[in-house]
Design a protein around this motif. Structure first.
Motif, mmCIF file in Angstrom:
data_model
loop_
_atom_site.group_PDB
_atom_site.id
_atom_site.type_symbol
_atom_site.label_atom_id
_atom_site.label_comp_id
_atom_site.label_asym_id
_atom_site.label_seq_id
_atom_site.Cartn_x
_atom_site.Cartn_y
_atom_site.Cartn_z
ATOM 1 N N ILE A 107 0.835 -1.209 0.000
ATOM 2 C CA ILE A 107 0.000 0.000 0.000
ATOM 3 C C ILE A 107 0.867 1.256 0.000
ATOM 4 O O ILE A 107 0.611 2.210 -0.742
ATOM 5 N N ILE A 108 1.907 1.261 0.825
ATOM 6 C CA ILE A 108 2.803 2.422 0.892
ATOM 7 C C ILE A 108 3.503 2.635 -0.446
ATOM 8 O O ILE A 108 3.584 3.762 -0.959
ATOM 9 N N LEU A 109 4.018 1.553 -1.028
ATOM 10 C CA LEU A 109 4.698 1.657 -2.319
ATOM 11 C C LEU A 109 3.754 2.175 -3.391
ATOM 12 O O LEU A 109 4.109 3.047 -4.191
ATOM 13 N N GLN A 162 -8.017 7.913 0.782
ATOM 14 C CA GLN A 162 -9.238 7.687 1.546
ATOM 15 C C GLN A 162 -9.476 6.199 1.801
ATOM 16 O O GLN A 162 -9.956 5.804 2.860
ATOM 17 N N LYS A 163 -9.106 5.393 0.830
ATOM 18 C CA LYS A 163 -9.301 3.942 0.964
ATOM 19 C C LYS A 163 -8.371 3.347 2.013
ATOM 20 O O LYS A 163 -8.732 2.401 2.725
ATOM 21 N N HIS A 164 -7.162 3.923 2.117
ATOM 22 C CA HIS A 164 -6.154 3.373 3.029
ATOM 23 C C HIS A 164 -5.727 4.404 4.068
ATOM 24 O O HIS A 164 -4.569 4.433 4.500
ATOM 25 N N LYS A 165 -6.660 5.220 4.482
ATOM 26 C CA LYS A 165 -6.387 6.347 5.380
ATOM 27 C C LYS A 165 -5.730 5.901 6.691
ATOM 28 O O LYS A 165 -4.799 6.543 7.186
ATOM 29 N N SER A 166 -6.206 4.812 7.255
ATOM 30 C CA SER A 166 -5.696 4.369 8.554
ATOM 31 C C SER A 166 -4.216 4.023 8.494
ATOM 32 O O SER A 166 -3.492 4.189 9.484
#
Length: 231
Positions: free
Chosen positions: A133-135, A151-155
């Protein structure tokens, strides 16, 4: 011999070895044998079965014929072994989908490209879901796409920031995020960008310079890996 029978025989032999090894440790050894003999083999068999199903769905007839003709090729068989090893260690279906795409690319590749794909497979094996996800977040170019992805991976992506008065849990997430970044840097997927800050000494007219990490930027190799990892 059927695949199920072969798997059962291998599991039986494994259990015999484990029972002999841990026979003098009744409680912990027994639990360990139970875990190894039931959970792990079945779980890994399921992963292989799922991967075979994905290949069956994704490969057309021509690609299947190429596979049959290339399976004994030393270079391709090495790539195939790497892929199978990665399948055994993978958890999510998305990662197995990525490996199917690597496999398909290998079918029509020469020796040099296959070596490149083996490196890609090795890198994919090193990444966990959070690092993916970060990459991916670093590979997005447009603001709108990034906003949707954020927004999908906000956490997860919020953890890159540490605000004053953050809770212990937020601090933990932030330092874990930094750990993921360090790993991505070590793999050559992300590079650290630095800023140089000049601090003038008003007493002796000399300057001190501080070099601090400012941001992280995806490398060209990172972009290549990110292009393979599609959500």
């Amino acid at each position: 011999m059927e695949i199920k029978q072969l798997n059962d025989n291998k599991t039986d032999r494994l259990v015999q070895v484990l029972n002999a090894t841990f026979g003098e440790i009744p409680f912990v050894g027994g639990v360990f044998v139970e875990f190894i003999s039931s959970v792990i083999p079945n779980q890994r068999t399921d992963r292989i079965v799922e991967f075979i199903r994905l290949l069956d769905e994704k490969l057309n007839k021509h690609e299947q014929e190429i596979f049959q003709s290339k399976i004994l090729n030393e270079d391709f068989s090495g790539l195939f072994e790497d892929i199978i090893e990665s399948v055994l260690r993978s958890i999510g279906e998305e990662r197995r989908q990525n490996l199917v795409e690597v496999f398909k690319a290998g079918l029509k590749s020469d020796k040099e490209t296959i070596n490149e794909l083996r490196l890609v497979t090795k890198i994919l094996k090193e990444l966990n879901d959070v690092e993916v996800i970060i990459l991916k977040s670093k590979s997005i170019r447009t603001t709108n796409e990034y906003h949707e992805f954020y927004q999908k991976h906000k956490s997860i992506l919020d953890s890159q920031y540490l605000i004053v008065g953050a809770s212990k849990e937020d601090e933990k997430r932030h330092y874990m995020y930094k750990g993921y970044m360090y790993h991505l840097v070590s793999l050559g997927l992300i590079v650290t960008q630095y800023e140089i800050k000049e601090d003038k000494n008003r007493f002796n007219d000399q300057s001190d310079f501080q070099v601090n990490p400012k941001d992280y930027k995806i490398t060209e190799f990172g972009k290549l890996i990110a292009s393979i990892i599609e959500e």
